[in-house]
Write a protein that holds these residues in place. Structure first.
Motif, PDB file in Angstrom:
ATOM      1  N   TYR A 196      19.756 -32.055  21.886  1.00 44.94           N
ATOM      2  CA  TYR A 196      19.433 -31.569  20.537  1.00 44.94           C
ATOM      3  C   TYR A 196      20.666 -31.619  19.639  1.00 44.94           C
ATOM      4  CZ  TYR A 196      18.734 -28.047  16.860  1.00 44.94           C
ATOM      5  OH  TYR A 196      18.691 -27.389  15.663  1.00 44.94           O
ATOM      6  N   LEU A 197      21.803 -31.140  20.124  1.00 45.65           N
ATOM      7  CA  LEU A 197      23.023 -31.144  19.319  1.00 45.65           C
ATOM      8  C   LEU A 197      23.436 -32.564  18.955  1.00 45.65           C
ATOM      9  CD1 LEU A 197      25.224 -28.408  21.077  1.00 45.65           C
ATOM     10  CD2 LEU A 197      23.847 -28.180  18.994  1.00 45.65           C
ATOM     11  N   ASP A 198      23.311 -33.502  19.895  1.00 53.78           N
ATOM     12  CA  ASP A 198      23.651 -34.894  19.601  1.00 53.78           C
ATOM     13  C   ASP A 198      22.736 -35.471  18.524  1.00 53.78           C
ATOM     14  OD1 ASP A 198      25.667 -34.855  21.475  1.00 53.78           O
ATOM     15  OD2 ASP A 198      24.466 -35.803  23.054  1.00 53.78           O
ATOM     16  N   THR A 199      21.434 -35.200  18.659  1.00 55.13           N
ATOM     17  CA  THR A 199      20.474 -35.690  17.667  1.00 55.13           C
ATOM     18  C   THR A 199      20.758 -35.090  16.296  1.00 55.13           C
ATOM     19  OG1 THR A 199      18.773 -35.927  19.371  1.00 55.13           O
ATOM     20  CG2 THR A 199      18.024 -35.874  17.084  1.00 55.13           C
ATOM     21  N   LEU A 200      21.059 -33.813  16.262  1.00 52.75           N
ATOM     22  CA  LEU A 200      21.356 -33.136  15.005  1.00 52.75           C
ATOM     23  C   LEU A 200      22.580 -33.740  14.335  1.00 52.75           C
ATOM     24  CD1 LEU A 200      21.092 -30.875  12.918  1.00 52.75           C
ATOM     25  CD2 LEU A 200      22.274 -29.347  14.523  1.00 52.75           C
ATOM     26  N   GLU A 201      23.623 -33.968  15.091  1.00 51.12           N
ATOM     27  CA  GLU A 201      24.852 -34.517  14.519  1.00 51.12           C
ATOM     28  C   GLU A 201      24.588 -35.885  13.882  1.00 51.12           C
ATOM     29  OE1 GLU A 201      28.518 -34.705  13.081  1.00 51.12           O
ATOM     30  OE2 GLU A 201      27.613 -32.959  14.065  1.00 51.12           O
ATOM     31  N   LYS A 202      23.809 -36.725  14.539  1.00 50.01           N
ATOM     32  CA  LYS A 202      23.496 -38.049  13.992  1.00 50.01           C
ATOM     33  C   LYS A 202      22.604 -37.928  12.752  1.00 50.01           C
ATOM     34  CE  LYS A 202      23.922 -40.237  18.510  1.00 50.01           C
ATOM     35  NZ  LYS A 202      23.208 -40.817  19.678  1.00 50.01           N
ATOM     36  N   ALA A 203      21.664 -36.986  12.795  1.00 48.16           N
ATOM     37  CA  ALA A 203      20.771 -36.814  11.644  1.00 48.16           C
ATOM     38  C   ALA A 203      21.526 -36.349  10.420  1.00 48.16           C
ATOM     39  CB  ALA A 203      19.667 -35.810  11.991  1.00 48.16           C
ATOM     40  N   GLU A 214      18.918 -26.185   4.967  1.00 43.80           N
ATOM     41  CA  GLU A 214      19.374 -25.226   5.970  1.00 43.80           C
ATOM     42  C   GLU A 214      20.624 -24.485   5.489  1.00 43.80           C
ATOM     43  OE1 GLU A 214      19.041 -22.903   7.909  1.00 43.80           O
ATOM     44  OE2 GLU A 214      18.052 -24.070   9.464  1.00 43.80           O
ATOM     45  N   ARG A 215      20.776 -23.247   5.986  1.00 47.13           N
ATOM     46  CA  ARG A 215      21.951 -22.450   5.601  1.00 47.13           C
ATOM     47  C   ARG A 215      22.695 -21.875   6.801  1.00 47.13           C
ATOM     48  NH1 ARG A 215      19.515 -16.723   3.129  1.00 47.13           N
ATOM     49  NH2 ARG A 215      18.066 -16.293   4.831  1.00 47.13           N
ATOM     50  N   ALA A 216      22.222 -22.130   8.025  1.00 49.03           N
ATOM     51  CA  ALA A 216      22.927 -21.634   9.207  1.00 49.03           C
ATOM     52  C   ALA A 216      22.384 -22.347  10.445  1.00 49.03           C
ATOM     53  CB  ALA A 216      22.749 -20.125   9.356  1.00 49.03           C
ATOM     54  N   PRO A 217      23.268 -22.794  11.346  1.00 54.49           N
ATOM     55  CA  PRO A 217      24.716 -22.559  11.379  1.00 54.49           C
ATOM     56  C   PRO A 217      25.524 -23.548  10.558  1.00 54.49           C
ATOM     57  CG  PRO A 217      24.061 -23.738  13.338  1.00 54.49           C
ATOM     58  CD  PRO A 217      22.798 -23.477  12.566  1.00 54.49           C
ATOM     59  N   PHE A 218      24.865 -24.293   9.669  1.00 51.20           N
ATOM     60  CA  PHE A 218      25.524 -25.167   8.704  1.00 51.20           C
ATOM     61  C   PHE A 218      24.728 -25.065   7.416  1.00 51.20           C
ATOM     62  CE2 PHE A 218      22.312 -27.576  10.947  1.00 51.20           C
ATOM     63  CZ  PHE A 218      21.634 -28.226   9.926  1.00 51.20           C
ATOM     64  N   VAL A 219      25.338 -25.473   6.315  1.00 45.73           N
ATOM     65  CA  VAL A 219      24.662 -25.434   5.013  1.00 45.73           C
ATOM     66  C   VAL A 219      24.465 -26.861   4.526  1.00 45.73           C
ATOM     67  CG1 VAL A 219      24.774 -24.652   2.624  1.00 45.73           C
ATOM     68  CG2 VAL A 219      25.666 -23.192   4.448  1.00 45.73           C
ATOM     69  N   ASP A 220      23.215 -27.233   4.298  1.00 47.93           N
ATOM     70  CA  ASP A 220      22.917 -28.564   3.768  1.00 47.93           C
ATOM     71  C   ASP A 220      21.530 -28.526   3.138  1.00 47.93           C
ATOM     72  OD1 ASP A 220      22.450 -31.252   3.182  1.00 47.93           O
ATOM     73  OD2 ASP A 220      23.543 -31.933   4.954  1.00 47.93           O
ATOM     74  N   ALA A 221      21.491 -28.610   1.818  1.00 46.20           N
ATOM     75  CA  ALA A 221      20.210 -28.566   1.107  1.00 46.20           C
ATOM     76  C   ALA A 221      19.352 -29.784   1.406  1.00 46.20           C
ATOM     77  CB  ALA A 221      20.456 -28.456  -0.400  1.00 46.20           C
ATOM     78  N   TYR A 270       7.838 -28.326  30.067  1.00 46.39           N
ATOM     79  CA  TYR A 270       9.184 -28.346  29.506  1.00 46.39           C
ATOM     80  C   TYR A 270       9.463 -29.735  28.948  1.00 46.39           C
ATOM     81  CZ  TYR A 270       9.720 -24.419  32.805  1.00 46.39           C
ATOM     82  OH  TYR A 270       9.555 -23.271  33.512  1.00 46.39           O
ATOM     83  N   GLY A 271      10.017 -29.783  27.748  1.00 45.49           N
ATOM     84  CA  GLY A 271      10.316 -31.075  27.145  1.00 45.49           C
ATOM     85  C   GLY A 271       9.178 -31.703  26.393  1.00 45.49           C
ATOM     86  N   ALA A 272       8.011 -31.033  26.365  1.00 46.59           N
ATOM     87  CA  ALA A 272       6.889 -31.429  25.507  1.00 46.59           C
ATOM     88  C   ALA A 272       6.477 -32.883  25.699  1.00 46.59           C
ATOM     89  CB  ALA A 272       7.242 -31.169  24.041  1.00 46.59           C
ATOM     90  N   GLY A 273       6.460 -33.355  26.938  1.00 48.08           N
ATOM     91  CA  GLY A 273       6.017 -34.717  27.193  1.00 48.08           C
ATOM     92  C   GLY A 273       6.885 -35.769  26.538  1.00 48.08           C
ATOM     93  N   GLY A 274       8.161 -35.470  26.386  1.00 45.51           N
ATOM     94  CA  GLY A 274       9.078 -36.421  25.779  1.00 45.51           C
ATOM     95  C   GLY A 274       9.207 -36.314  24.274  1.00 45.51           C
ATOM     96  N   VAL A 275       8.438 -35.439  23.637  1.00 50.11           N
ATOM     97  CA  VAL A 275       8.529 -35.248  22.191  1.00 50.11           C
ATOM     98  C   VAL A 275       9.655 -34.271  21.876  1.00 50.11           C
ATOM     99  CG1 VAL A 275       7.316 -34.559  20.095  1.00 50.11           C
ATOM    100  CG2 VAL A 275       6.066 -35.670  21.959  1.00 50.11           C
ATOM    101  N   THR A 276      10.500 -34.610  20.920  1.00 44.54           N
ATOM    102  CA  THR A 276      11.557 -33.715  20.464  1.00 44.54           C
ATOM    103  C   THR A 276      11.438 -33.516  18.964  1.00 44.54           C
ATOM    104  OG1 THR A 276      13.129 -35.528  20.119  1.00 44.54           O
ATOM    105  CG2 THR A 276      13.120 -34.454  22.298  1.00 44.54           C
ATOM    106  N   ALA A 277      12.078 -32.486  18.469  1.00 42.54           N
ATOM    107  CA  ALA A 277      11.957 -32.160  17.048  1.00 42.54           C
ATOM    108  C   ALA A 277      13.284 -31.699  16.476  1.00 42.54           C
ATOM    109  CB  ALA A 277      10.899 -31.069  16.850  1.00 42.54           C
ATOM    110  N   LEU A 278      13.432 -31.865  15.181  1.00 44.95           N
ATOM    111  CA  LEU A 278      14.407 -31.125  14.385  1.00 44.95           C
ATOM    112  C   LEU A 278      13.579 -30.195  13.510  1.00 44.95           C
ATOM    113  CD1 LEU A 278      17.051 -33.831  13.360  1.00 44.95           C
ATOM    114  CD2 LEU A 278      17.189 -32.119  15.175  1.00 44.95           C
ATOM    115  N   PRO A 279      13.887 -28.902  13.496  1.00 43.37           N
ATOM    116  CA  PRO A 279      12.958 -27.925  12.930  1.00 43.37           C
ATOM    117  C   PRO A 279      13.182 -27.582  11.462  1.00 43.37           C
ATOM    118  CG  PRO A 279      14.698 -26.773  14.093  1.00 43.37           C
ATOM    119  CD  PRO A 279      15.009 -28.244  14.194  1.00 43.37           C
TER     120      PRO A 279
END
Length: 482
Positions: free
Chosen positions: A471-478, A345-352, A329-338
């Motif tokens: 994940y949500l925190d990382t996404l918001e900053k990205a 992306e078009r859901a749950p937000f839209v941003d080309a 679980y947690g992939a050895g500390g590796v995280t991703a944005l997919p």
């Protein structure tokens, strides 16, 4: 039995579905996806229709051996949604079809997002637009190729293009028509939404949706090509996302469904057409059932991004489960944005501009960690979509990604509940269910008979609860840096 057809973006499938739930051999034919400069993605409508003829003939040839005592009761169609399939008065293509993957209208959508048009349409119809939706594509053509629209009688979609060619009827399924101009509660077009997009002059191109339970008759000439009797009932829709939902067993409001395919579609069955919370994204679809709606988040992430990563790492898809099992679980500390689609992306937000990334790499990171991090991120996005939609019941899953037992356990852990997996012919089963309902004859075996269940491990649920919020925190900053 039913002859079911599912017209995918590049592969068309057909097979028989018997009343006892058995399915006949699956027959497939590929069609060409033209990827062109300017982010254009197109298909040849005549070629796509030719693939349908090929696979239906092959499926019909199975009937005598598959279920000799059951007659063919209907031809049930489903297929890709969105995009723009322009046709003249005889149902012939006016140029190539514009795929739902087409990005030429991105500047239109950027302008609408900036001036509030996107939000205003979403508040009226529940449709969050993206570049490959009919609204932006129509507006692009109106500005750059008005002569093409003038030559067309119908601006429709894949399934109704087939229906017109096979039955002669100019129609559209309400699920396809829902995005972006339909008032799904009345099943009529919202003229103000059309006006907001500057498309009032082209209202005549939109066919009125067929009422729930409508069946059409197969034309004699087409019937001869397909090997079916003239006049055979044809059920035209819903398109593939709702078809997969009903084929997976969606029956009660609040139930959710994941389609883990090339893209990740998340949907929840609802008793009212109000969109979920959050930004103007996703869609609310009318269904074949007058008192039921689907709230949908069709994310652009999915197995396509995983395929890219596996290819980069030199890993075969058959090795996925073994690889996932090698990383904790947690992939050895590796995280991703997919977000690995060129369309953003078009859901749950839209941003080309949305793009993927991997964080937390070290010399100890292995291939298994990279793959697991991406699979966990896709599951986090699924939870983000489902929570935005208001899921409150059982969750089903289908699609190519659902075949992975290890990935299924990741989804169950992230979602905090068991995931009921249906693996075979889901879209075709959904189209067949709709056809049987229209005929007034229910099948013997309900779609809710599932092949297996991915169980939610308590330890995984606990770990992923914290991981999801990170994940949500990382996404918001990205999102602020894209």
């Amino acid at each position: 039995m039913i002859v079911g057809v599912d017209v995918g973006t590049s592969v068309t499938k057909a097979q028989l579905v018997a009343r006892d739930g058995r399915t006949g051999p699956a027959h497939e034919a590929r069609s060409t996806l033209y990827t062109l400069p300017g982010n254009r993605v197109e298909q040849d409508m005549d070629e796509v229709i030719g693939t349908v003829v090929t696979v239906v003939r092959a499926a019909v040839a199975d009937a005598a051996q598959f279920a000799p005592d059951e007659p063919v009761e209907a031809l049930a169609l489903t297929g890709q949604g969105d995009g723009l399939w322009l046709r003249d008065a005889r149902g012939r293509p006016v140029g190539r079809a514009l795929s739902w993957m087409d990005g030429r209208a991105a500047p239109v959508l950027e302008g609408w997002s900036a001036d509030g048009t996107t939000d205003a349409v979403f508040r009226r119809t529940g449709a969050g637009m993206f570049p490959g939706a009919a609204g932006p594509l129509l507006a692009h053509l109106a500005a750059h190729e008005p002569e093409r629209l003038a030559a067309a009688e119908t601006a429709g979609y894949c399934v109704d293009a087939l229906t017109q060619r096979f039955t002669g009827e100019r129609t559209v399924d309400a699920s396809d028509a829902s995005v972006p101009f339909l008032d799904v509660s009345t099943r009529t077009y919202d003229d103000e939404a059309l006006g907001l997009c500057g498309l009032s002059d082209w209202r005549g191109l939109l066919a009125d949706p067929a009422p729930p339970g409508t069946l059409f008759g197969l034309l004699p000439k087409v019937a001869a090509e397909l090997g079916l009797p003239a006049g055979l009932p044809v059920s035209a829709g819903p398109f593939d996302i709702p078809a997969c939902g009903f084929g997976s067993g969606l029956e009660k409001t609040g139930q959710g469904n994941l389609i883990i395919g090339t893209t990740l579609a998340c949907q929840v069955l609802a008793a009212d057409p109000a969109p979920g919370s959050g930004e103007p994204a996703g869609m609310v679809l009318a269904t074949p059932y007058a008192d039921r709606y689907l709230r949908v988040m069709p994310a652009m992430i999915g197995t396509a991004g995983l395929d890219w990563l596996l290819g980069m790492l030199g890993v075969r898809i058959e090795e996925l489960d073994a690889l996932l099992a090698q990383s904790p679980y947690g992939a050895g500390g590796v995280t991703a944005l997919p977000f690995l689609s060129t369309s953003g992306e078009r859901a749950p937000f839209v941003d080309a501009r949305a793009r993927g990334r991997l964080d937390g790499l070290s010399p100890l990171t292995g291939r298994a960690d990279l793959v697991r991090a991406l699979c966990e991120a896709v599951a986090y996005s699924a939870r983000h979509c489902l929570e935005t939609l208001g899921v409150a019941g059982e969750i089903t899953a289908c699609g190519g990604g659902a075949r992975s037992g290890e990935w299924g356990r990741i989804f169950a852990g992230v979602l905090g509940r068991d995931v009921h997996v249906r693996e075979d012919a889901v879209g075709i089963r959904g189209a067949a269910r709709v056809a049987w309902d229209a005929l007034g004859t229910a099948p013997e075996t309900p779609a809710s008979s599932f092949a297996r269940v991915s169980r939610a491990d308590p330890e995984a649920v606990s770990y992923y609860e914290d991981g999801y919020h990170r994940y949500l925190d990382t996404l918001e900053k990205a999102r602020q840096s894209w």
